[in-house]
Design a protein around this motif. Structure first.
Motif, short mmCIF file in Angstrom:
data_model
loop_
_atom_site.label_atom_id
_atom_site.label_comp_id
_atom_site.label_asym_id
_atom_site.label_seq_id
_atom_site.Cartn_x
_atom_site.Cartn_y
_atom_site.Cartn_z
N LEU A 275 26.16 1.29 -4.60
CA LEU A 275 26.06 1.23 -6.06
C LEU A 275 25.69 -0.17 -6.53
O LEU A 275 24.91 -0.35 -7.47
N LYS A 276 26.25 -1.17 -5.87
CA LYS A 276 25.94 -2.56 -6.22
C LYS A 276 24.46 -2.84 -6.02
O LYS A 276 23.81 -3.52 -6.84
N ASN A 277 23.91 -2.30 -4.93
CA ASN A 277 22.49 -2.51 -4.65
C ASN A 277 21.58 -1.57 -5.43
O ASN A 277 20.36 -1.71 -5.40
N GLY A 278 22.20 -0.60 -6.12
CA GLY A 278 21.41 0.39 -6.85
C GLY A 278 21.13 0.02 -8.29
O GLY A 278 20.53 0.82 -9.03
N ASN A 279 21.54 -1.17 -8.71
CA ASN A 279 21.28 -1.65 -10.08
C ASN A 279 21.72 -0.65 -11.15
O ASN A 279 20.97 -0.34 -12.08
N VAL A 280 22.92 -0.16 -11.02
CA VAL A 280 23.45 0.83 -11.96
C VAL A 280 23.88 0.14 -13.25
O VAL A 280 24.55 -0.89 -13.23
N SER A 281 23.48 0.71 -14.36
CA SER A 281 23.87 0.19 -15.67
C SER A 281 24.35 1.35 -16.54
O SER A 281 23.62 2.31 -16.76
N ILE A 282 25.60 1.27 -16.99
CA ILE A 282 26.18 2.33 -17.84
C ILE A 282 25.87 2.01 -19.30
O ILE A 282 26.28 0.99 -19.82
N LYS A 283 25.15 2.90 -19.96
CA LYS A 283 24.68 2.64 -21.32
C LYS A 283 25.68 3.10 -22.40
O LYS A 283 25.61 2.65 -23.54
N ASP A 284 26.57 3.98 -22.04
CA ASP A 284 27.57 4.46 -23.00
C ASP A 284 28.84 3.64 -22.82
O ASP A 284 29.48 3.67 -21.77
N SER A 285 29.22 2.89 -23.85
CA SER A 285 30.38 2.00 -23.75
C SER A 285 31.68 2.76 -23.46
O SER A 285 32.61 2.21 -22.88
N ASP A 286 31.74 4.03 -23.86
CA ASP A 286 32.93 4.83 -23.60
C ASP A 286 33.08 5.17 -22.12
O ASP A 286 34.14 5.61 -21.67
N LEU A 287 32.00 4.99 -21.38
CA LEU A 287 32.01 5.33 -19.95
C LEU A 287 31.81 4.10 -19.06
O LEU A 287 31.49 4.22 -17.88
N LYS A 288 32.04 2.93 -19.63
CA LYS A 288 31.75 1.69 -18.91
C LYS A 288 32.58 1.53 -17.63
O LYS A 288 32.17 0.83 -16.70
N ASP A 289 33.74 2.19 -17.59
CA ASP A 289 34.61 2.06 -16.41
C ASP A 289 34.51 3.26 -15.47
O ASP A 289 35.37 3.45 -14.60
#
Length: 303
Positions: A275-289
């Motif tokens: 996941l770290k190498n997959g450049n994942v970015s969570i766009k919904d602040s409610d799902l940031k964790d």
């Protein structure tokens, strides 16, 4: 089915969270329910978060390892399970809360994870030597399966009296799939998860041609029903040296790393790295964790 991963197969890929909008999902006499409303409600639940988590992991792994997981491999595993469960296959799917398609999705996910583990987990000679202590080559056996210790004892008495194992299997065994084949069952090794540990332990003590002199108890953990076996060794290959079995030893170590029943710490670390190498970015602040269990693993590993 010990290694089914992380969430129920029926849940995996069941929902496309990215497809939400104003489209109506359902109507009632009290009003309609839109995809936006459904999404807003779903994302606050643990199951909804698990679905998104799984979708992210699958996207990342598919990008990197998708070309190594063919439809042929997935179908091969699917057909093996279907054959293993026989007439109870559909019931097993229902019990797991999935469908044939859902099972194939889960099998594909596991194969993708296996490729990640193989890529990220380096196995040393020391690791293989340690694994070799418990390693046993695949053996060929015949069994007499009974539902009572008394029946198993009677079968052993008959064998001691000179009855052939094949005839004893036909007379005493309750296993319809093997009793008319002289009791012969599919081969297994020390890592075979479909065979109870008590049966493996008793089997590996036997030499070619020997059978167990006492009934071997197998307690089915799902139903609590006990079975008693008489086991005969048909073919027990020589164990040899660890250097002769590097491929098999590595496969067993990787399989153990995949097994969430063993704590899943290695697998969790592998997923965190991918996941770290997959450049994942969570766009919904409610799902940031939503990936916190993996990001915290990566932080711990770094320390």
């Amino acid at each position: 089915m010990k290694k089914w991963l992380l969430v129920p197969a029926g849940l995996l890929m069941a929902l496309s969270l990215a497809a939400c909008g104003s489209k109506t999902v359902a109507t009632t006499n009290g009003g309609k329910i839109t995809q936006d409303q459904y999404y807003s409600s779903l994302k606050t639940t643990s199951q909804g978060k698990q679905v998104l988590q799984q979708m992210i992991i699958k996207k990342v792994l598919d990008k990197k390892y998708g070309d190594k997981v063919s439809t042929k491999k997935v179908n091969s595993q699917y057909n093996t399970l279907k054959k293993q469960y026989g007439s109870s296959f559909d019931g097993m799917l229902q019990q797991q809360g999935t469908t044939a398609s859902g099972l194939k999705d889960t099998l594909r996910m596991n194969l993708l994870l296996k490729e990640a583990v193989k890529n990220d987990v380096k196995i040393s000679d020391s690791d293989m030597k340690k694994q070799f202590k418990d390693w046993q080559p695949k053996v060929s056996t015949a069994v007499i399966a009974t539902t009572s210790k008394d029946d198993a004892t009677k079968a052993i008495d008959a064998l001691n009296g000179g009855m052939s194992f094949s005839d004893a299997a036909k007379k005493f065994s309750k296993d319809s799939s093997s009793k008319n084949k002289g009791g012969k069952v599919p081969g297994f090794d020390n890592a075979t998860t479909s065979v109870d540990d008590s049966l493996k332990k008793a089997t590996f003590k036997l030499n070619n041609g020997e059978y167990t002199k006492e009934p071997v108890e197998d307690s089915n953990s799902q139903t609590g029903q006990k079975s008693y076996y008489v086991i005969k060794m048909l073919n027990k290959p020589a164990k040899g040296k660890w250097q002769d079995h590097k491929k098999e030893l590595k496969q067993q170590i990787w399989d153990q790393d995949m097994d969430t029943n063993n704590g899943g710490t290695v697998l969790q670390s592998v997923i965190a790295k991918e996941l770290k190498n997959g450049n994942v970015s969570i766009k919904d602040s409610d799902l940031k964790d939503v990936l916190s269990q993996y990001t915290s693993s990566a932080t711990s590993a770094a320390k």
